[in-house]
Design an enzyme around this catalytic site. Structure first.
Site, PDB file in Angstrom:
ATOM      1  N   GLY A   7       0.835  -1.196   0.000  1.00 53.72           N
ATOM      2  CA  GLY A   7       0.000   0.000   0.000  1.00 53.72           C
ATOM      3  C   GLY A   7       0.869   1.245   0.000  1.00 53.72           C
ATOM      4  O   GLY A   7       1.487   1.585   1.019  1.00 53.72           O
ATOM      5  N   LEU A   8       0.936   1.937  -1.125  1.00 53.05           N
ATOM      6  CA  LEU A   8       1.839   3.079  -1.275  1.00 53.05           C
ATOM      7  C   LEU A   8       1.072   4.340  -1.635  1.00 53.05           C
ATOM      8  O   LEU A   8       1.466   5.107  -2.507  1.00 53.05           O
ATOM      9  CB  LEU A   8       2.894   2.766  -2.353  1.00 53.05           C
ATOM     10  N   GLY A   9      -0.033   4.560  -0.910  1.00 58.22           N
ATOM     11  CA  GLY A   9      -0.811   5.780  -1.094  1.00 58.22           C
ATOM     12  C   GLY A   9      -0.168   6.939  -0.365  1.00 58.22           C
ATOM     13  O   GLY A   9       1.053   6.978  -0.162  1.00 58.22           O
ATOM     14  N   ARG A  31      -1.121  -1.717  -6.040  1.00 59.65           N
ATOM     15  CA  ARG A  31      -1.848  -2.060  -7.265  1.00 59.65           C
ATOM     16  C   ARG A  31      -1.481  -1.132  -8.407  1.00 59.65           C
ATOM     17  O   ARG A  31      -1.626  -1.479  -9.575  1.00 59.65           O
ATOM     18  CB  ARG A  31      -3.355  -2.005  -7.004  1.00 59.65           C
ATOM     19  N   ASN A  86      -6.025   1.544   9.548  1.00 60.46           N
ATOM     20  CA  ASN A  86      -6.970   1.945  10.600  1.00 60.46           C
ATOM     21  C   ASN A  86      -7.983   0.846  10.899  1.00 60.46           C
ATOM     22  O   ASN A  86      -9.179   1.099  11.037  1.00 60.46           O
ATOM     23  CB  ASN A  86      -7.693   3.231  10.198  1.00 60.46           C
ATOM     24  N   LYS A 164      -5.080   3.879  19.126  1.00 59.08           N
ATOM     25  CA  LYS A 164      -5.227   4.855  18.046  1.00 59.08           C
ATOM     26  C   LYS A 164      -6.687   5.269  17.904  1.00 59.08           C
ATOM     27  O   LYS A 164      -6.996   6.432  17.601  1.00 59.08           O
ATOM     28  CB  LYS A 164      -4.725   4.253  16.735  1.00 59.08           C
ATOM     29  N   HIS A 167      -7.332   7.765  20.581  1.00 58.44           N
ATOM     30  CA  HIS A 167      -6.632   8.982  20.132  1.00 58.44           C
ATOM     31  C   HIS A 167      -7.499   9.771  19.158  1.00 58.44           C
ATOM     32  O   HIS A 167      -7.657  10.987  19.273  1.00 58.44           O
ATOM     33  CB  HIS A 167      -5.304   8.589  19.476  1.00 58.44           C
ATOM     34  N   GLU A 171      -9.277  13.411  19.361  1.00 58.81           N
ATOM     35  CA  GLU A 171      -9.042  14.371  18.269  1.00 58.81           C
ATOM     36  C   GLU A 171     -10.364  14.976  17.781  1.00 58.81           C
ATOM     37  O   GLU A 171     -10.455  16.185  17.549  1.00 58.81           O
ATOM     38  CB  GLU A 171      -8.332  13.646  17.127  1.00 58.81           C
ATOM     39  N   TYR A 172     -11.397  14.142  17.636  1.00 59.33           N
ATOM     40  CA  TYR A 172     -12.711  14.640  17.237  1.00 59.33           C
ATOM     41  C   TYR A 172     -13.164  15.751  18.188  1.00 59.33           C
ATOM     42  O   TYR A 172     -13.624  16.813  17.766  1.00 59.33           O
ATOM     43  CB  TYR A 172     -13.754  13.514  17.295  1.00 59.33           C
TER      44      TYR A 172
END
Length: 301
Positions: A7-9, A31, A86, A164, A167, A171-172
């Site tokens: 995954g290289l987004g 992909r 996530n 996470k 966390h 954050e929200y």
């Protein structure tokens, strides 16, 4: 260390770059052949030395499940899979059990840092056994920020993503508080320089934070936030945090209210939700919806 990265987004691509800069050899698969180092997961696994470590950075849910399932068939006893996406912590437990059937270790790692992580480093919250964590430690050290904080072995499998998740719930709530303050300052009509007021809070006050820095940057770029529609998505972790709070009978009214405020944003325009959307874009590169091009100020909607 030689690590495989799937995954290289936006996040994965920057993580590959940062690890390489800090001495970790990374073979990446995506992909998209334009960014991929190899043509398949099988080629990625073949390129690694044992014990092999493969870090997965793909969207949570079905895509992660499919990727983990394929890796379990390709890897050998003593190898380790790291899920840095996530994922929900309950999925980690299922994936770890599947991997354990083949003697493969499993580490879940919550990653925070967004598009700024390449330069500043990523906060990492990992779950898994001590032995599996040790096999991944050189990658953690390359990704984490400088200093003594920024990485934690949070506990057993699932603990990383659970940490996470909480966390992100916090954050929200923080973003919502800043956003509501922004709307009140704008609406009251007493303060002439709202951006400068927020900027003045960045030093010496108890409310200073990186989120405040990012809100100030967004306001400096677009003082009235007229280019951002007051529509804020939720990535899932806020919902999971509220659900976990219910499951454990832990009162979390502030986090719950901030989640529901995002639902409200999808019904009506709101200056405070424009601020939330702008902050999400600043720290994570999250897409925002452009203000409606109907010839009127979105705040009038």
């Amino acid at each position: 260390m030689h690590l495989g990265l799937v995954g290289l987004g936006k996040m994965g691509g920057n993580m590959r770059t940062r690890m390489r800069k800090h001495g970790v050899t990374v073979t990446g698969y995506d992909r998209n052949p334009d960014v991929s180092d190899v043509g398949s997961l099988a080629e990625l696994v073949d390129a690694l030395e044992s014990p092999k470590v493969v870090w997965v950075m793909v969207p949570s849910g079905e895509i992660t499940r499919d990727t983990v399932t394929e890796l379990v068939d390709l890897l050998d006893e003593g190898d380790v899979i790291v899920d840095g996406g996530n994922s929900r912590w309950t999925d980690d437990e299922k994936h770890a059990e599947l991997a354990a059937q083949q003697g493969i270790g499993y580490v879940d790692c919550g990653v925070s840092g967004g598009v700024w992580g390449l330069e500043n480093g990523y906060a990492l919250m990992a779950g898994g056994s001590k032995d599996d964590i040790a096999k991944v430690q050189p990658a953690f050290d390359a990704l984490r920020p400088e200093g003594e904080s920024g990485f934690v072995h949070a506990g057993r499998v699932g603990a990383g993503h659970f940490s996470k998740m909480v966390h992100n719930g916090i954050e929200y709530a923080m973003m919502q508080a800043y956003a509501e303050g922004y709307e009140l300052l704008e609406t009251a009509g007493l303060v002439e320089n709202v951006t400068e007021v927020f900027d003045s809070w960045r030093e010496g006050t108890v409310v200073r934070s990186w989120l405040l820095d990012l809100l100030v940057k967004a306001l400096q770029d677009d003082p009235s936030l007229s280019q951002v529609r007051g529509y804020a998505e939720d990535s899932g972790e806020g919902r999971w945090t509220v659900e976990a709070a219910i499951d454990h009978a832990v009162p979390a009214p502030t986090i719950a209210a901030s989640l529901f405020a995002r639902f409200v944003s999808r019904q009506d325009e709101s200056p405070s939700m424009q601020a939330v959307a702008a902050m999400r874009q600043q720290f994570g590169g999250h897409a925002v919806q452009a203000a409606k091009e109907s010839g009127h100020d979105p705040k009038d909607a």
